[in-house]
Design an enzyme around this catalytic site. Sequence first.
Site, mmCIF file in Angstrom:
data_model
loop_
_atom_site.group_PDB
_atom_site.id
_atom_site.type_symbol
_atom_site.label_atom_id
_atom_site.label_comp_id
_atom_site.label_asym_id
_atom_site.label_seq_id
_atom_site.Cartn_x
_atom_site.Cartn_y
_atom_site.Cartn_z
ATOM 1 C CE LYS A 45 -3.389 -2.308 2.974
ATOM 2 N NZ LYS A 45 -3.956 -2.317 4.343
ATOM 3 N N GLY A 46 2.100 1.120 0.416
ATOM 4 C CA GLY A 46 2.941 2.282 0.720
ATOM 5 C C GLY A 46 3.169 3.257 -0.420
ATOM 6 C CD GLU A 101 8.141 -0.885 -2.890
ATOM 7 O OE1 GLU A 101 7.300 -0.096 -2.417
ATOM 8 O OE2 GLU A 101 8.417 -1.953 -2.340
ATOM 9 C CG ASP A 102 6.860 2.196 0.289
ATOM 10 O OD1 ASP A 102 7.636 1.351 -0.210
ATOM 11 O OD2 ASP A 102 6.159 1.961 1.288
ATOM 12 C CG ASP A 105 14.754 -1.225 4.990
ATOM 13 O OD1 ASP A 105 15.912 -0.914 5.234
ATOM 14 O OD2 ASP A 105 13.972 -1.618 5.881
ATOM 15 C CE LYS A 134 14.700 3.021 6.311
ATOM 16 N NZ LYS A 134 14.033 2.123 7.297
ATOM 17 C CG PHE A 155 10.053 2.611 11.023
ATOM 18 C CD1 PHE A 155 10.121 1.419 10.317
ATOM 19 C CD2 PHE A 155 8.811 3.188 11.236
ATOM 20 C CE1 PHE A 155 8.966 0.814 9.833
ATOM 21 C CE2 PHE A 155 7.654 2.585 10.761
ATOM 22 C CZ PHE A 155 7.738 1.398 10.056
ATOM 23 C CB VAL A 156 10.653 7.360 7.191
ATOM 24 C CG1 VAL A 156 12.019 7.938 7.500
ATOM 25 C CG2 VAL A 156 10.742 6.355 6.050
ATOM 26 C CG ASP A 162 2.198 1.041 7.533
ATOM 27 O OD1 ASP A 162 3.146 0.792 6.771
ATOM 28 O OD2 ASP A 162 1.683 0.191 8.270
ATOM 29 N NE ARG A 168 -0.977 2.165 4.822
ATOM 30 C CZ ARG A 168 0.069 1.371 4.630
ATOM 31 N NH1 ARG A 168 1.129 1.823 3.992
ATOM 32 N NH2 ARG A 168 0.071 0.132 5.065
HETATM 33 P P1 5GP Z 1 12.775 -4.058 1.761
HETATM 34 O O1 5GP Z 1 12.240 -5.313 1.153
HETATM 35 O O2 5GP Z 1 13.561 -3.211 0.806
HETATM 36 O O3 5GP Z 1 13.545 -4.337 3.044
HETATM 37 O O4 5GP Z 1 11.550 -3.231 2.282
HETATM 38 C C1 5GP Z 1 10.593 -2.734 1.462
HETATM 39 C C2 5GP Z 1 9.308 -2.456 2.206
HETATM 40 O O5 5GP Z 1 9.472 -2.380 3.630
HETATM 41 C C3 5GP Z 1 8.806 -1.100 1.790
HETATM 42 O O6 5GP Z 1 7.994 -1.203 0.658
HETATM 43 C C4 5GP Z 1 8.042 -0.646 3.024
HETATM 44 O O7 5GP Z 1 6.721 -1.141 2.960
HETATM 45 C C5 5GP Z 1 8.749 -1.308 4.178
HETATM 46 N N1 5GP Z 1 9.699 -0.370 4.837
HETATM 47 C C6 5GP Z 1 11.040 -0.378 4.765
HETATM 48 N N2 5GP Z 1 11.577 0.628 5.485
HETATM 49 C C7 5GP Z 1 10.521 1.303 6.023
HETATM 50 C C8 5GP Z 1 10.418 2.469 6.853
HETATM 51 O O8 5GP Z 1 11.383 3.123 7.265
HETATM 52 N N3 5GP Z 1 9.156 2.857 7.174
HETATM 53 C C9 5GP Z 1 8.034 2.197 6.758
HETATM 54 N N4 5GP Z 1 6.861 2.678 7.146
HETATM 55 N N5 5GP Z 1 8.104 1.103 5.971
HETATM 56 C C10 5GP Z 1 9.341 0.665 5.607
#
Ligand code: 5GP
Length: 179
Positions: A45-46, A101-102, A105, A134, A155-156, A162, A168
């Site tokens: 949803k992000g 994507e939002d 990470d 990130k 953590f944003v 969210d 959100r």
């Molecule tokens: P990844 O697979 O790259 O570790 O993470 C991707 C997903 O993790 C993002 O689409 C998001 O939903 C969530 N995520 C990663 N870091 C953050 C953060 O700092 N804040 C929030 N709210 N969601 C995050």
Amino acid sequence: MNTLDVKDIKVLLSEEKIQNRIQEIADKLNALYQNEEVYAICVLKGAVFFAIDLLKHLKMPLKMEFIRLSSYGTGFSTSGKVNAVDISLPDLNGKNVLIIEDIIDTGLTAKFLMDFMHCNFRTKSTIFCSLLDKKVSRKTEIEPDYYGFEVDDKFVVGYGLDYEGYYRNLRFIGYVPTK
Ligand code: 5GP
């Protein structure tokens, strides 16, 4: 942990900063695709706020799709596993695909998506665009083709992102100070 108090959230990226950067990214995408048709895939949803604001600036013929993945169980940390909650897509063979994507990470979600695309379709192009990057948390070699802002290992929340389903709807992106 209970929900966070909005007044404890520190602004990291203001609404104005976010919107200006989105316009810059849109300019680049308009130049990249010219008038070629694009399938924009918003990762729910992000990314929904970012996708909607970005797509409003794009000028090429465009179709919008949504997929839903999950990697965050509860709280502030990733589960380390990506689950495809709903990944039904049309035939994308020969199409220009823009994944929106939002935040990247660890990069596991982005890698999952790119692998999924390569395994299932021979796209004309696949571009990965993330509002936030990130970089310090990366566990894969994946890099977005376009990103809005690099963020530290915090953590944003806000603007689609969210904490336990909340925040959100904030117009800015912020974080909770640990001290
Ligand atoms: P990844 O697979 O790259 O570790 O993470 C991707 C997903 O993790 C993002 O689409 C998001 O939903 C969530 N995520 C990663 N870091 C953050 C953060 O700092 N804040 C929030 N709210 N969601 C995050």
